[in-house]
Design a protein around this motif. Structure first.
Motif: not given
Length: 352
Positions: A159-163, A169-175, A249-256
């Motif tokens: 699972i590759t995380y991007i911190r 922003l794309l999956g959450a909220n733009i200020p 989810i800030y990451s690449a989860d190939a299974n889910n």
């Protein structure tokens, strides 16, 4: 009575009725379902969560509608394509350091890479269906099976995380915006698609090919190219949906990522009153169907139904909704309406 008849004959009547029924159930089961609160300038609540979580499904349903309409088949690989697109984006941001360093804005580079991969996957499916004349279910089964394996290869089984805040922003909220970003992305995809279909002849071409591809070819339409383009567009939609899911989810989860989303997308098209046999389609019907499915899922979660049991309840409700929209039920409804009209006419004669 005539007004009621016109309303019930409206194409979106049943999809809207089904959505209204699902939402009305929430008034009984979850009294706080329609309550909306504001925290730090952002709207929160069950109904906001439904609209937000349905964004990926709405985008997939848009692409699936055009595929179904043009080829009388479905693309069952969109969930796996979402996983591949997310994996490629995260690889560019976390693994492909040379590409990241060579570009001033790596997030845009990763986003574009994900979209290109989505289009390539769509083109692969389109080539098999349009050019090679392989059954859509069989053709898209290839990526359905191999897609997550490809994503696993890209991420090396991890699972590759991007911190990075900009990635979220794309999956959450733009200020400064009160609603989650995915809602605006879904609205943009729907509006752009509608404009393209309405302002050009592409919408009519797609329906024509879906109704009779041979006849369309005889009148000069390139049915092979039109079917190919719909699959490519469906791949693009899957890439966009994959980016949203990955950003959430800030990451690449190939299974889910995108797991079983292809089934919900097909159901959204069916619940929207679209025929899976191809031909005429209703894009807004599919959008309504997507929100109906997500509202049902959120309702079951609110009723404390476990995730393992949700597919059972969802299947029961979907069977009922699809049965209500079936041609046989329409015949029964017309017979009942005809009897009602005849009885009413007879009673008027007796009074006269």
């Amino acid at each position: 009575m005539e007004k009621l008849k016109k309303i019930t004959s409206y194409r979106l009547f049943l999809p809207l009725l089904c959505l209204a029924i699902v939402l009305m159930i929430n008034i009984i089961t979850t009294p706080t379902f329609f309550q909306i609160s504001v925290k730090n300038g952002v709207l929160y609540g069950y109904i906001i969560d439904v609209i937000n979580r349905a964004s990926e499904l709405v985008i997939l349903a848009v692409g699936m509608t055009l595929v179904v309409s043009s080829s009388a088949g479905t693309d069952i690989s969109v969930g796996a394509v979402m996983a591949v697109a997310g994996a490629v984006c995260c690889f560019v941001l976390a693994g492909g350091q040379q590409a990241v360093n060579a570009y001033s804005n790596p997030y845009i580079l990763g986003f574009l890479a994900a979209l290109v991969v989505g289009v390539i996957c769509g083109c692969f499916n389109g080539f098999l269906v349009a050019k090679m004349k392989i059954q859509p279910m069989v053709a898209t089964l290839i990526l359905f099976t191999a897609g997550r394996g490809i994503a696993q290869l890209v991420t090396k089984g991890q699972i590759t995380y991007i911190r990075v805040d900009s990635f979220k922003l794309l999956g959450a909220n733009i200020p400064g915006l009160p609603l989650p970003t995915p809602i605006f992305i879904a609205i943009a995809v729907v509006i752009i698609t509608v404009i393209i279909l309405k302002k050009t002849a592409l919408g009519m071409y797609i329906q024509s090919v879906g109704i009779n591809s041979r006849a369309s070819r005889l009148v000069g339409l390139k049915s092979t190219m039109i079917i190919f383009l719909t699959y490519a567009f469906c791949g693009l939609c899957a890439g966009i949906a994959g980016m949203i899911a990955t950003s959430r989810i800030y990451s690449a989860d190939a299974n889910n990522i995108g797991l079983n989303m292809e089934l919900d997308a097909i159901l959204a098209v069916a619940l929207g009153g679209n025929s899976l046999g191809g031909g005429k389609f209703s894009l807004m019907g599919s959008v309504i169907g997507a929100y109906t499915i997500q509202a049902l899922t959120t309702t079951l979660y609110a009723m404390s139904v476990s995730a393992d049991q949700i597919p059972v309840y969802k299947a029961i409700v979907v069977i009922v909704i699809v049965a209500l929209q079936s041609p046989e039920f329409a015949k029964i409804r017309k017979k009942i309406a005809g009897k009602f009209h005849s009885e009413k006419a007879e009673s008027k004669k007796e009074v006269a």
